[in-house]
Write an enzyme that holds these catalytic residues in place. Structure first.
Site, PDB file in Angstrom:
ATOM      1  CG  PHE A 132      35.083   1.814  49.150  1.00 58.23           C
ATOM      2  CD1 PHE A 132      36.175   2.652  48.769  1.00 58.23           C
ATOM      3  CD2 PHE A 132      34.142   2.219  50.003  1.00 58.23           C
ATOM      4  CE1 PHE A 132      35.987   3.985  49.372  1.00 58.23           C
ATOM      5  CE2 PHE A 132      33.879   3.480  50.665  1.00 58.23           C
ATOM      6  CZ  PHE A 132      34.888   4.488  49.936  1.00 58.23           C
ATOM      7  CD  GLU A 133      30.907  -2.291  52.526  1.00 55.52           C
ATOM      8  OE1 GLU A 133      29.924  -1.975  52.941  1.00 55.52           O
ATOM      9  OE2 GLU A 133      30.780  -3.287  51.951  1.00 55.52           O
ATOM     10  CG  PHE A 134      39.040  -5.533  53.163  1.00 56.53           C
ATOM     11  CD1 PHE A 134      38.755  -6.389  54.143  1.00 56.53           C
ATOM     12  CD2 PHE A 134      40.368  -5.356  52.938  1.00 56.53           C
ATOM     13  CE1 PHE A 134      39.759  -7.615  54.635  1.00 56.53           C
ATOM     14  CE2 PHE A 134      41.338  -6.170  53.610  1.00 56.53           C
ATOM     15  CZ  PHE A 134      41.205  -7.098  54.499  1.00 56.53           C
ATOM     16  CG  ASP A 135      41.024  -1.093  50.522  1.00 56.00           C
ATOM     17  OD1 ASP A 135      41.402  -2.296  50.980  1.00 56.00           O
ATOM     18  OD2 ASP A 135      40.750  -0.859  49.299  1.00 56.00           O
ATOM     19  CB  SER A 179      66.948 -28.288  42.594  1.00 48.27           C
ATOM     20  OG  SER A 179      67.970 -28.976  42.736  1.00 48.27           O
ATOM     21  CD  GLU A 236      52.320 -31.532  46.226  1.00 51.24           C
ATOM     22  OE1 GLU A 236      53.247 -30.347  46.021  1.00 51.24           O
ATOM     23  OE2 GLU A 236      52.234 -31.882  47.391  1.00 51.24           O
ATOM     24  CE  LYS A 245      60.160 -28.244  39.113  1.00 50.88           C
ATOM     25  NZ  LYS A 245      60.409 -26.863  38.890  1.00 50.88           N
ATOM     26  CG  ASP A 247      57.865 -21.048  36.284  1.00 50.83           C
ATOM     27  OD1 ASP A 247      58.756 -21.209  37.052  1.00 50.83           O
ATOM     28  OD2 ASP A 247      57.782 -20.782  35.129  1.00 50.83           O
ATOM     29  NE  ARG A 261      66.308 -24.163  45.814  1.00 53.20           N
ATOM     30  CZ  ARG A 261      67.694 -24.443  45.203  1.00 53.20           C
ATOM     31  NH1 ARG A 261      68.118 -23.312  44.423  1.00 53.20           N
ATOM     32  NH2 ARG A 261      68.100 -25.708  44.967  1.00 53.20           N
ATOM     33  CD  GLU A 277      57.668 -22.333  43.570  1.00 60.13           C
ATOM     34  OE1 GLU A 277      58.089 -22.768  44.779  1.00 60.13           O
ATOM     35  OE2 GLU A 277      58.435 -22.162  42.416  1.00 60.13           O
ATOM     36  CE1 TYR A 319      58.430 -31.948  52.581  1.00 66.56           C
ATOM     37  CE2 TYR A 319      60.015 -30.625  51.617  1.00 66.56           C
ATOM     38  CZ  TYR A 319      59.896 -31.774  52.388  1.00 66.56           C
ATOM     39  OH  TYR A 319      60.805 -32.828  52.404  1.00 66.56           O
ATOM     40  CE  LYS A 369      56.228 -32.453  46.445  1.00 74.35           C
ATOM     41  NZ  LYS A 369      55.537 -31.442  47.366  1.00 74.35           N
ATOM     42  CE  LYS A 400      61.025 -27.964  34.070  1.00 73.22           C
ATOM     43  NZ  LYS A 400      61.995 -27.204  34.598  1.00 73.22           N
ATOM     44  CB  CYS A 439      54.738   7.836  12.753  1.00 75.29           C
ATOM     45  SG  CYS A 439      53.322   7.695  13.858  1.00 75.29           S
ATOM     46  CB  CYS A 470      51.380  11.303  12.658  1.00 74.73           C
ATOM     47  SG  CYS A 470      53.164  11.312  13.289  1.00 74.73           S
ATOM     48  CB  CYS A 515      56.078   8.461  16.615  1.00 71.61           C
ATOM     49  SG  CYS A 515      55.316   9.961  16.115  1.00 71.61           S
ATOM     50  CB  CYS A 527      51.464  11.377  16.781  1.00 71.20           C
ATOM     51  SG  CYS A 527      51.385   9.551  16.430  1.00 71.20           S
TER      52      CYS A 527
HETATM   53  S1  IVH Z   1      58.582 -29.953  46.657  1.00 75.91           S
HETATM   54  C1  IVH Z   1      62.662 -31.628  48.500  1.00 75.91           C
HETATM   55  N1  IVH Z   1      56.620 -29.323  45.183  1.00 75.91           N
HETATM   56  O1  IVH Z   1      60.489 -26.645  42.267  1.00 75.91           O
HETATM   57  C2  IVH Z   1      61.559 -31.078  47.558  1.00 75.91           C
HETATM   58  N2  IVH Z   1      58.563 -28.098  44.782  1.00 75.91           N
HETATM   59  O2  IVH Z   1      63.031 -27.831  41.460  1.00 75.91           O
HETATM   60  C3  IVH Z   1      61.210 -29.861  47.697  1.00 75.91           C
HETATM   61  N3  IVH Z   1      58.252 -26.596  43.024  1.00 75.91           N
HETATM   62  O3  IVH Z   1      62.639 -24.873  44.459  1.00 75.91           O
HETATM   63  C4  IVH Z   1      60.301 -29.428  46.641  1.00 75.91           C
HETATM   64  N4  IVH Z   1      56.110 -26.488  42.820  1.00 75.91           N
HETATM   65  O4  IVH Z   1      60.437 -24.117  44.290  1.00 75.91           O
HETATM   66  C5  IVH Z   1      57.759 -28.985  45.543  1.00 75.91           C
HETATM   67  N5  IVH Z   1      54.473 -28.506  44.287  1.00 75.91           N
HETATM   68  C6  IVH Z   1      55.774 -28.732  44.497  1.00 75.91           C
HETATM   69  C7  IVH Z   1      56.490 -27.560  43.458  1.00 75.91           C
HETATM   70  C8  IVH Z   1      57.895 -27.462  43.917  1.00 75.91           C
HETATM   71  C9  IVH Z   1      57.322 -25.926  42.414  1.00 75.91           C
HETATM   72  C10 IVH Z   1      59.721 -25.879  42.892  1.00 75.91           C
HETATM   73  C11 IVH Z   1      60.498 -25.269  44.049  1.00 75.91           C
HETATM   74  C12 IVH Z   1      61.890 -25.922  43.959  1.00 75.91           C
HETATM   75  C13 IVH Z   1      61.842 -26.596  42.671  1.00 75.91           C
HETATM   76  C14 IVH Z   1      62.478 -27.813  42.719  1.00 75.91           C
END
Ligand code: IVH
Length: 674
Positions: free
Chosen positions: A35-38, A83, A114, A116, A118, A137, A174, A227, A289, A313, A407, A410, A425, A431
């Site tokens: 609240f104070e922040f807002d 990708s 790291e 991944k 979603d 992207r 992400e 990255y 990586k 995956k 329903c 009711c 309903c 109801c």
């Molecule tokens: S590195 C050249 N690190 O996965 C490599 N990607 O299929 C660049 N993603 O479109 C990606 N977590 O949106 C990297 N820790 C992570 C990630 C990550 C999710 C996604 C990213 C990319 C897709 C690659």
């Protein structure tokens, strides 16, 4: 307030807000309440609107959005957004490792692992430390410029303050919707009769492409950076890049790990496989990586993905259990949701007993029969879903399951609107869950905010036949309330106090509270602003409604239908009589200066630094007049982006001076313009 004082105040507020923001997002701790922040932010925005010349380019006020982007510009990525290749087993990962070893010709190497995440990948461009662009992207080569929306994401720095920053650098990350935010959003959608969003990822992706950045701001997206790219970043390993990002104030998930051997990578993978439910967002795997940038360069890229990185995956977590039956829940809007009642089974950390089946189409798609064994999966949102039937366990004579026709609450016959998946309903006024649901909706914080009442009290009041609609709340007496279990003198008084206090709630809250289908809080605010009072809204035609911001055909139709119903109009009249606010309160605009005295303005189009109303208020606060149409007497037409061509033509014909936003700001600063 003199301009000097305003400048000082803007500086001080900016500093305080940035301090609390950093504290919260980087050190995950707070010194003041939300609240104070807002309040601080509100003060800053008000002052910046009055003295736009003192607004900092990285002002935290940008976090609340306000710009409307009609069409996103396409931007070519300096470094294509590639990708990653996917692997699904230890063998495949071992093959990847062998390719890396071969590519590096016997050199030592290490991996950086790291999760991944979603979400939706984003490219953030910084120049001289300032965030200048956020790009999606897209197809990997070119994406959409969504900068205005990106700026509302609070854990993305608007400006990086650090010594020896590269002139230009790019951060990839992400954007995601935290699980909690997603669940809350879906609850709110259900409350106004909107369909639920399927998952957090798609919701985040849709949100990033919204035109109104103030709505994006409310959606509370977040971003993990993973990255760092650029010419002169001075890093030699990916790990150094990650540490730089952390130092520069980006939010980096603390789940990464450097691994020297493949075995450690496998351990990392299995460690997070069982713990991924604890994260604030879904992860569908791990990214591995090669750490050294020089080695990354040696390994290079294929057409689609780097040879120095790969994704592993996770499989969806799934099990099978017996379907004991289907129950049906009726919500506030009458929507019926079928729920699978399951033989309890343990799945990734919790016992699952129920799963939503969404609607009749889903039951038909799964072709469910009595006594079936079903496969269930935990989606990223931890709400289990039924994904299929284990046909090997089906008895040959298993009976089909038919969707209910009446329903369960009711007994009314259910209806299904052509083209919609959900059954309803229609017995809104009779109801029980619909009646109780409407009252619960009415008292919630975003609506009338009557926190002395709750689900339990409403149930009791309804069972005692004391309350059948929100307006009945305002007729309650102390002795009525004391008929409830455990309610004594003091708590009855407390409830009455809460109900009485709700009469102070602003019109937009009342409009949200009365529960027009599809009218959420944001739409209620826009409707209130546009129509000013309930009478004008009630009389508004379908076409007039479509002219209000944020209102599309679905909402317009719903508002018309709502006010067509006699019982709804009656309810509104009772609420009005009870003393609820049925009109917006025109805010008083405090005079700031008289630099615009004797000058008249018409504004048109979209502005960078102002919302339309804020621009109007600024003109008035500085002694100017705002007119609605162009005439020969008008002094200035302030032209924003996408100004209507007819306005421009008319102004030119009548010789009215057309000025830009920048020129307007100069006028405001007391300067002469060109
Ligand atoms: S590195 C050249 N690190 O996965 C490599 N990607 O299929 C660049 N993603 O479109 C990606 N977590 O949106 C990297 N820790 C992570 C990630 C990550 C999710 C996604 C990213 C990319 C897709 C690659």
């Amino acid at each position: 307030m003199t301009p000097e004082q305003a400048q000082q105040e803007i500086e001080s507020l900016t500093r305080q807000i940035n301090y609390h923001n950093d504290l919260y997002y980087q050190q995950h701790h707070t010194e003041i309440s939300d609240f104070e922040f807002d309040k601080l932010l509100e003060q800053l925005i008000a002052l910046e609107n009055q003295f736009p010349q003192f607004r900092y380019p990285d002002s935290p006020s940008q976090r609340v959005g306000g710009t409307i982007t009609k069409e996103f510009q396409t931007v070519v990525h300096q470094y294509p957004m590639l990708s990653l290749g996917n692997t699904y087993s230890e063998e495949e990962l071992t093959d990847f490792d062998a390719r890396v070893a071969k590519g590096l010709d016997g050199e030592e190497y290490e991996y950086f692992c790291e999760l991944k995440f979603d979400g939706v990948s984003i490219s953030l461009i910084y120049e001289d430390g300032l965030l200048v662009r956020g790009v999606t992207r897209g197809d990997g080569t070119r994406g959409d410029d969504v900068t205005a929306n990106i700026k509302t994401i609070r854990n993305i720095p608007l400006k990086v303050h650090a010594p020896h920053l590269p002139k230009r650098f790019e951060v990839r990350g992400e954007v995601y919707m935290p699980r909690e935010v997603f669940l809350k959003l879906n609850k709110e959608r259900e409350d106004i009769g909107e369909e639920r969003f399927a998952n957090a990822r798609n919701t985040a992706s849709g949100t990033l492409k919204m035109q109104d950045s103030s709505i994006v701001a409310q959606r509370k997206l977040a971003c993990y950076a993973y990255y760092l790219l650029g010419e002169d970043t001075g890093i030699n390993t990916h790990e150094e890049g990650i540490h730089k990002l952390e130092k520069w104030g980006f939010d980096v998930s603390k789940t990464y790990k450097k691994c020297h051997q493949l075995k450690e990578v496998f351990n990392y993978i299995s460690h997070w496989e069982s713990r991924r439910g604890e994260l604030p967002l879904e992860t569908d795997g791990v990214v591995i990586k090669v750490n050294s940038l020089e080695q990354q360069e040696t390994l290079g890229f294929t057409a689609k993905s780097p040879r120095w990185a790969i994704a592993y995956k996770y499989k969806a977590e799934s099990t099978s259990t017996r379907l004991n039956g289907i129950t049906y829940q009726v919500g506030r809007t009458g929507a019926v949701t079928p729920v699978a009642e399951l033989e309890p089974v343990f799945l990734s950390g919790t016992t699952v007993k129920r799963a939503s089946l969404h609607n009749a189409n889903e039951i038909a798609r799964l072709d469910l029969r009595e006594g079936d064994f079903v496969f269930i999966e935990k989606g990223g949102e931890i709400i289990p879903k039924v994904t299929g039937v284990d046909l090997s366990k089906r008895k040959p004579d298993a009976k089909h399951i038919h969707y209910i026709t009446h329903c369960p609450e009711c007994g009314n016959r259910l209806v299904r609107v052509e083209g919609e998946a959900v059954h309803y309903c229609p017995n809104a006024s009779g109801c029980p869950p619909q009646i109780k649901g409407r009252i619960e909706h009415f008292i919630q914080r975003k609506a009338m905010d009557i926190d002395s009442l709750g689900e339990q009290t409403i149930r009791q009041l309804y069972d005692l036949r004391l309350v059948k609609s929100p307006a009945d709340l305002y007729d309650l007496t102390k002795s009525d309330l004391m008929k409830m279990e455990k309610v004594k003198d003091k708590s009855a008084e407390n409830i009455l106090k809460g109900i009485a206090a709700s009469k102070e709630a602003p019109f937009e809250s009342v409009l949200f509270a009365i529960g027009i289908r599809y009218v959420g809080k944001t739409v209620a605010e826009k409707l209130a602003k546009h129509f000013k009072n309930i009478d004008r809204l009630m009389e508004a035609s379908y076409d007039a409604l479509l002219e209000a911001p944020e209102v599309g055909e679905k909402i317009a139709e719903s508002v018309v239908q709502f006010f067509k119903a006699h019982e709804n109009r009656k309810e509104v009249e009772r609420l009005r009589k009870a003393g609820l606010k049925m009109a917006v309160e025109e805010k008083e605009i405090k005079p700031v200066s008289n630099v615009l005295e004797d000058r008249s303005f018409v504004i048109s189009g979209v502005f960078q630094g102002y919302e339309r109303d804020a621009l109007k208020d600024t003109i008035i606060a500085h002694g100017g007049k705002v007119l609605s149409s162009i005439s020969g007497k008008l002094d200035f037409l302030v032209a924003g982006e996408n100004m209507g061509p007819s306005k421009k033509e008319k102004a030119e014909k009548l010789g009215v001076r057309i000025i830009s936003e920048e020129e307007f700001n100069q006028l405001l600063a007391g300067k002469k313009i060109g």
